[in-house]
Design an enzyme around this catalytic site. Structure first.
Site, PDB file in Angstrom:
ATOM      1  N   SER A 142     -11.144  -0.804   0.142  1.00 35.60           N
ATOM      2  CA  SER A 142      -9.766  -0.844   0.654  1.00 35.60           C
ATOM      3  C   SER A 142      -9.714  -1.376   2.073  1.00 35.60           C
ATOM      4  O   SER A 142      -8.734  -2.040   2.458  1.00 35.60           O
ATOM      5  CB  SER A 142      -9.166   0.564   0.657  1.00 35.60           C
ATOM      6  OG  SER A 142      -8.787   0.984  -0.620  1.00 35.60           O
ATOM      7  N   ASP A 182       0.829  -1.202   0.000  1.00 36.88           N
ATOM      8  CA  ASP A 182       0.000   0.000   0.000  1.00 36.88           C
ATOM      9  C   ASP A 182       0.864   1.254   0.000  1.00 36.88           C
ATOM     10  O   ASP A 182       1.849   1.321  -0.749  1.00 36.88           O
ATOM     11  CB  ASP A 182      -0.950  -0.026   1.209  1.00 36.88           C
ATOM     12  CG  ASP A 182      -2.243   0.709   0.924  1.00 36.88           C
ATOM     13  OD1 ASP A 182      -2.323   1.904   1.265  1.00 36.88           O
ATOM     14  OD2 ASP A 182      -3.157   0.103   0.348  1.00 36.88           O
ATOM     15  N   HIS A 200      -3.238   5.726   4.400  1.00 38.05           N
ATOM     16  CA  HIS A 200      -4.047   4.621   3.881  1.00 38.05           C
ATOM     17  C   HIS A 200      -3.482   3.271   4.322  1.00 38.05           C
ATOM     18  O   HIS A 200      -4.199   2.406   4.828  1.00 38.05           O
ATOM     19  CB  HIS A 200      -4.084   4.726   2.353  1.00 38.05           C
ATOM     20  CG  HIS A 200      -5.101   3.874   1.676  1.00 38.05           C
ATOM     21  ND1 HIS A 200      -4.788   2.663   1.098  1.00 38.05           N
ATOM     22  CD2 HIS A 200      -6.432   4.054   1.452  1.00 38.05           C
ATOM     23  CE1 HIS A 200      -5.869   2.145   0.542  1.00 38.05           C
ATOM     24  NE2 HIS A 200      -6.884   2.960   0.743  1.00 38.05           N
TER      25      HIS A 200
END
Length: 478
Positions: A414, A168, A205
């Protein structure tokens, strides 16, 4: 006029890749992004066939000599992919690229004869996109709120811990201040804030995802790779190599959690990751991949490999449930290629600011109504904020700013993905199962839970420590 979210995010990604002219596809349909003037082919004889065929096509149909058709990346890479220039990247605009379209058309007959895909656009792969990003932008959690899912009971045991690799955007510098991530390791986010000290978009994230895995599955050896550090975006021609680099560095894990991908208008995968997917199939690793946030039934890759028979055992595609867990989230991709759904709306996990609060300025404005036609209070509308990029909204020069002080609320497939990955890891520990693919099969076979997604009843994985949140107006929406 409603916000143009895909185009706003297109501009954001283009700024992160200033040397790569991008276009929208197909034909301004705003389904995916790709590099202008370039197509992909496999190294060797197939690349030569693509060059010769495209050169002949342009000579015959456009009266061009075709000298502009040439290798743009002659070196061999791990993924076995060559970039071939077929046009001037400076021609046209972001609505499409005629040279690329003509090159794809020129190879159709050859592909029909060989029964094999020979050429592809060079797509932009991004952190699971609305339409090219998470389901919304993060919101600071209230001081009284705790992580959701809450930390599961269990102790870490090095002898039985399940290896999970998250590919990621990297870990935030203060991530170890969050107790659940004290043992996590891996790459840092390269740049967290801009020159004014404001948190950049998409930053955190990977940390948020890691926090979800750690909450659901405490007995894991958790590693985070920052392979998608630049605004969460990378060209397909580089994506396969980045996946290889991540597993070469950390070793093939039990579970690989990937919250990134792209649609491409096809049903046979991404040329740029084919070599990686073939290697994955030969390993014991289970790839748990996000289905994407386009609110679409169009396959999103690599997640959609779960629907191809030769990869079905090695890939699990994950869609998102809304905050009540009873129905699909408005933004979640759906269809038969999405094999399971997990909570993915308004989850709470670690972001940043545990040591010192960090400001964030919203980039996108919310909508007056759900962009997908759903009737519940979804993240399209709530909580309301005005963003920098939405110039047609009220007070465009005064975007909303917030402060993050640790936990955040965020939505997207996600985040449903690491929840599902964590549940498989927990099953492995509880049942002393060392094969992650067998654990996936056992978990789904013994799972009695279902949810309604676009009128279909689908398998749903809901962690015991996850707390459903009322979703407002009842009903599954449009």
């Amino acid at each position: 006029m409603a916000p143009q979210r895909f185009r706003e995010q297109f501009d954001q990604i283009q700024r992160s890749m200033p040397d790569v002219p991008l276009a929208m596809g197909p034909d301004d349909a705003a389904e995916f992004m790709y590099e202008k003037g370039v197509v992909l082919a496999r190294d060797g004889e197939e690349a030569r066939l693509v060059e010769d065929t495209v050169r002949a096509h342009f000579t015959e149909t456009a009266g061009l000599v075709g000298e502009h058709v040439r290798r743009a990346s002659p070196e061999t890479n791990r993924s076995g992919i060559t970039r071939i220039q077929v046009g001037d990247p400076g021609e046209g605009d972001r609505r499409g690229d005629r040279a690329v379209a003509n090159a794809l058309r020129a190879l159709r007959a050859a592909e029909g004869r060989t029964g094999r895909r020979l050429v592809s656009r060079n797509h932009v792969v991004h952190i699971a996109p609305v339409n090219a990003c998470p389901g919304d932008e993060p919101v600071p959690a209230q001081p009284t709120e705790q992580s959701n899912p809450a930390p599961a009971e269990g102790l870490y045991d090095a002898d039985t811990a399940v290896g999970v690799l998250v590919i990621d955007t990297g870990l935030m510098r203060d991530y170890r201040s969050y107790p659940l991530l004290a043992r996590a390791q891996g790459d840092f986010q390269i740049k967290e804030c801009d020159d004014d000290g404001v948190l950049q978009q998409y930053v955190g994230h990977g940390t948020f995802i890691a926090g979800l895995v750690a909450a659901v599955a405490p007995n894991t050896d958790l590693t985070v790779s920052n392979a998608l550090n630049d605004a969460g975006a990378v060209l397909e021609s580089e994506f396969g190599d980045k996946l290889f680099e991540a597993v070469d560095k950390s070793g093939w894990p039990d579970i690989l959690s990937l919250s990134a991908g792209t649609s491409n208008g096809r049903t046979d995968g991404l040329l740029g990751v084919q070599a990686f997917m073939d290697e994955l199939r030969a390993q014991r690793t289970l790839l748990v991949a996000a289905a994407g946030n386009n609110g679409s039934a169009t396959p999103f890759w690599p997640a959609a490999y779960a629907d191809l028979p030769e990869y079905a055992s090695s890939v699990l595609s994950v869609g998102a449930l809304r905050s009540d867990g009873e129905f699909g989230a408005c933004f979640s991709n759906h269809g038969g290629w999405v094999k399971v759904y997990a909570p993915g709306e308004r989850l709470i996990s670690a972001l940043t600011g545990f040591i010192e609060p960090v400001p964030y300025v919203y980039q996108h404005s919310t909508y007056d109504d759900c962009r997908y036609g759903f009737s519940y209070a979804c993240t399209c509308q709530s909580p309301r904020h005005t963003g920098v990029l939405s110039g047609d909204q009220a007070d465009p020069d005064k975007p909303d700013q917030v402060m993050f002080e640790g936990l955040a609320t965020w939505s997207g497939t996600s985040f449903a993905t690491p929840v599902a990955a964590g549940m498989i890891a927990s099953h492995m520990v509880a049942h002393k199962e060392t094969d992650p693919r067998a654990a996936r099969q056992q978990l789904l076979a013994g799972n009695p839970e279902f949810a309604e997604v676009r009128g279909a009843m689908v398998p749903a994985l809901r962690p015991q420590t996850w707390r459903p949140v009322p979703a407002g107006t009842a009903g599954p929406g449009a």
